[in-house]
Design an enzyme around this catalytic site. Structure first.
Site, PDB file in Angstrom:
ATOM      1  N   GLU A 118       0.835  -1.210   0.000  1.00  0.00           N
ATOM      2  CA  GLU A 118       0.000   0.000   0.000  1.00  0.00           C
ATOM      3  C   GLU A 118       0.864   1.252   0.000  1.00  0.00           C
ATOM      4  O   GLU A 118       0.480   2.288  -0.552  1.00  0.00           O
ATOM      5  CB  GLU A 118      -0.972  -0.021   1.181  1.00  0.00           C
ATOM      6  CG  GLU A 118      -1.875  -1.258   1.269  1.00  0.00           C
ATOM      7  CD  GLU A 118      -2.562  -1.648  -0.039  1.00  0.00           C
ATOM      8  OE1 GLU A 118      -2.767  -0.761  -0.890  1.00  0.00           O
ATOM      9  OE2 GLU A 118      -2.874  -2.850  -0.218  1.00  0.00           O
ATOM     10  N   GLU A 166      -0.128  -0.401  -9.926  1.00  0.00           N
ATOM     11  CA  GLU A 166       0.217  -1.691  -9.333  1.00  0.00           C
ATOM     12  C   GLU A 166       1.725  -1.960  -9.441  1.00  0.00           C
ATOM     13  O   GLU A 166       2.293  -2.644  -8.583  1.00  0.00           O
ATOM     14  CB  GLU A 166      -0.582  -2.808 -10.016  1.00  0.00           C
ATOM     15  CG  GLU A 166      -0.521  -4.160  -9.337  1.00  0.00           C
ATOM     16  CD  GLU A 166      -1.287  -4.232  -8.008  1.00  0.00           C
ATOM     17  OE1 GLU A 166      -2.033  -3.288  -7.673  1.00  0.00           O
ATOM     18  OE2 GLU A 166      -1.113  -5.239  -7.298  1.00  0.00           O
TER      19      GLU A 166
END
Lengths: 498, 498
Positions: B267, B296
């Site tokens: 994260e 990502e």
């Protein structure tokens, strides 16, 4: 249901939803928001506030409302239940108020208070009144202008008071508060002297255990964690994001468990009112507290009437001792309770004991009323503050940070808000007196930790009515007579002088 | 700045503000919202979503945009910087997409996925595919309809893919993924066997200490707590509520510190991208990640390339041991690192090791592409799933709850989303290869806990460009060549077979 009623409820649901989003933004700002995200938060709040204003004054809403109630006379134009009639009157009142303030005025008011709130913490910290004074001057001017725009019969302050206490006026409040002030001042010298036993704790109280205890107390009061939360914030508050989502906060002092527990009880009082509001009116203005003062009566009822009672501590002190066995080992219930009962006039409103608290409020009421009528100027506040503290037998501040700059209300534009605190105290005591009369074994129930009779009592008397009655009529209905300070004074005498 | 540009940015700021409010509502729902407040939360989300749609398609926005760019041809009509030209193209693309979906379709899609999401947890828990199948059938039908409404050149899946990876197509992705799949399958038998030392911990890891450690790690990576947070949620995620307000979550497993630490690193990768987005474009669509796959690549870079490297653990393992002295006393760095390096094909995507992870993605891509082109039906999913798991040398699920019902993406209508995960892995490895070439001492810096050279590297290569370039051009610019799986395969070989 009448088609117009359905349509109004449908439109109002959108307003309520926007309002609930605003509440979440504010809750997050005080609990979890990273400090430096404030600029983005301000944009978000501004965006929703402006959308809400648009919804409240939209042509669709205005026209639909106007087809059900004559906006100028208030005459109902459609067949309507009593509840729907009341809702129509509430909608009309709010619409007229929204319409009376030009957008430019609303924006100037918002910008002025935003600036004042930005300056306030520094001015308070420095005890620097001249730093905030120009902002307060502007806020007083704008508040006088607001009163003029809204209109009033006798006193401009009435228009501001009406936001918080619908229908209340200076002519009603002034004699009530003068009487209360005189009786409280007379009472102070008669109160118990503080106990000879030490009034501070010597061990620390683990904040995590304190928070857990607060949560347990909320559950004992009937809060379901799947519908409510307890979090931490600098100033404790309760936000009803929705009937299904009640969020309370507390502030934890690691040197004493008292401050947080009283905050939890206080916010629980607001929270119980929120979660018991009448669901059947949920898409109307009736599904909200009757006034700020009525709401405050609920928080003060739990914080003081119950929370400072011996039966409550007979129930809760063993739990507290169990949570903090070491820290409380040498404190008997009697010693502990004598600490709670201490009357000790304080500089700070929010640290005040039950006896002197309302004196702090009356002083603020007198000052803000004078500011609005123009009989004093902003620059006079520090001097008048000290004079009035002395007059109320309260300590004299050494600087304005612990005096007239202790509360944020004026900087946030909330002139007219303070009286609700004292009204809450008065009504809480009246409800407590009725509880004691009608439920003589209330103390035994509390000692057993059975709060449900009291919870039903408050629900029946106050919560379930929402805003169906005006505050005056709700009080009449709940207590059988107009608001009076007798029970309040008697309660203080019973608890603090005998 | 051109007046039209100013006006567009002004209108877009409102869209961004509404979007940020939506993000906060979703963040709160996953972190702190009392579970049973979901009905009120759904109303709030619906309200903002609908307002956002209105803003995005408003006459004012459409007309202003049309005065700067020809909406049908895409020809720029005003003098514009390169950045503003790109912003105009982005605005045009999004507007046309919003306009192509009739409101009734949008509402049906939202209602269908809401129902599917409601059923999904139970279907997953029971491993009961027939329970969710009718909903998935409707979602596949609606997704095919969406592709038709949006339009595409070669394959209907291209239209869906474009939401997540602008410009990417099946004809590009299919050969890339087939090649990757074959190489990964060939790689599995060559990987290290798991260490003979035990692969589980025997002591508990205090969740509070784990959370604190996560926060310390975020600070070491350059997160300032006045602009960011770490909280807990069932599924870890990162929400950039605003550049100034990055919120990450983790999930803590009391039996091991690894799951939370890898979530924090993952994260943090998203969060770093968010907080480094180009502020100078903040009121344009350029101030957002270039694509889901690029986003990502940042999370996987930190989670795997760095987070599963020995130099990182040389830096971090002593801190971990200090936090959990008892639990880790008998684990040397070598033993601990061998646990991290274990390659063990898993049933579950999110528990997969670095080598097999992309196989899980390719399998999903193949299934959803076939569903959209109509070459398989929803009822075929469980069978095809098992066949493809076997083909990829992955274990065979004993029920659909650990098979085709493990991920929520299809139930939430996110067909086209999965490929971004594999693209992220590929690009992360390419960036990692360049880092190693251009900064040979990267490992020594990390061992010292000095992340700043890597942070600048990613900021320069990826973050600061926002959406100025298309994903393909950003990759070209960052790596000097089109996307290729060579670095990824080489990285896996280096780390897991040598």
């Amino acid at each position: 249901m009448h088609a117009i009623q359905q349509h109004l409820c449908f439109l109002f649901q959108k307003q309520r939803t926007l309002q609930s989003i605003l509440s979440l933004l504010e809750w997050d700002q005080e609990t979890y928001m990273p400090a430096n995200a404030i600029a983005s938060r301000s944009r978000q709040i501004e965006c929703i506030t402006s959308l809400l204003h648009k919804e409240k004054t939209s042509a669709e809403f205005t026209q639909t409302l106007a087809s059900a109630i004559d906006l100028s006379s208030g005459k109902i134009l459609v067949p309507a239940s009593l509840a729907f009639q009341t809702a129509l009157q509430e909608w009309r009142k709010e619409l007229l108020q929204e319409q009376k303030l030009p957008l430019a005025f609303v924006e100037e008011f918002a910008a002025t208070t935003a600036q004042a709130l930005h300056i306030f913490p520094e001015a308070k910290k420095q005890g620097n009144f001249p730093l905030i004074a120009p902002h307060l001057e502007k806020i007083v001017d704008l508040s006088r202008e607001k009163a003029r725009l809204w209109g009033y019969q006798d006193h401009p302050y009435d228009a501001l008071l009406d936001i918080y206490e619908p229908g209340l006026t200076v002519s009603y409040l002034s004699p009530l508060f003068t009487d209360l002030k005189n009786q409280l001042i007379a009472l102070i010298p008669q109160t118990h002297k503080s106990a000879s036993l030490p009034c501070v704790f010597t061990h620390p109280f683990d904040p995590i255990v304190q928070k857990k205890l607060g949560e347990e107390l909320l559950q004992a009061l009937g809060f379901d964690p799947s519908h409510s939360r307890l979090d931490l914030s600098t100033h404790p508050f309760c936000t009803g994001i929705d009937i299904q989502d009640t969020r309370m906060t507390t502030k934890i002092d690691p040197t004493s468990p008292l401050s947080s527990l009283f905050s939890v009880l206080h916010e629980a009082g607001h929270g119980l009112y929120n979660k018991n509001l009448p669901m059947e009116y949920q898409d109307t203005p009736l599904c909200q507290p009757a006034s700020f003062g009525i709401d405050e009566s609920q928080s003060r009822f739990w914080e003081t009437c119950i929370g400072k009672s011996l039966p409550f501590w007979r129930y809760f002190y063993p739990k507290l001792q169990k949570s903090f066995p070491e820290a409380l080992a040498s404190y008997s219930l009697e010693h502990f309770y004598s600490m709670i009962q201490t009357v000790s006039p304080s500089l700070i409103r929010i640290e005040s004991d039950e006896v002197t608290y309302s004196l702090h409020i009356i002083l603020r009421f007198e000052i803000e009323k004078s500011l609005i009528e123009g009989s004093i100027q902003v620059k006079d506040i520090p001097r008048v503050w000290k004079e009035k503290m002395a007059e109320s037998l309260l300590p004299t501040p050494t600087h304005d940070g612990e005096g007239c700059l202790q509360d944020i209300h004026w900087a946030m534009g909330g002139i007219g808000y303070f009286p609700s605190y004292a009204l809450g105290n008065i009504l809480a005591a009246e409800l407590f007196a009725i509880l004691q009369q009608t439920m003589p074994h209330w103390d035994q129930e509390i000692q057993k930790g059975n709060f449900s009779p009291i919870l039903s009592f408050l629900e029946q008397k106050i919560h379930r009515h929402g805003r169906f009655y005006t505050p005056k009529n709700l009080i009449l209905q709940a207590t059988g007579k107009p608001l009076s300070i007798d029970s309040y004074i008697q309660h203080l005498k019973n608890r603090y002088t005998m």
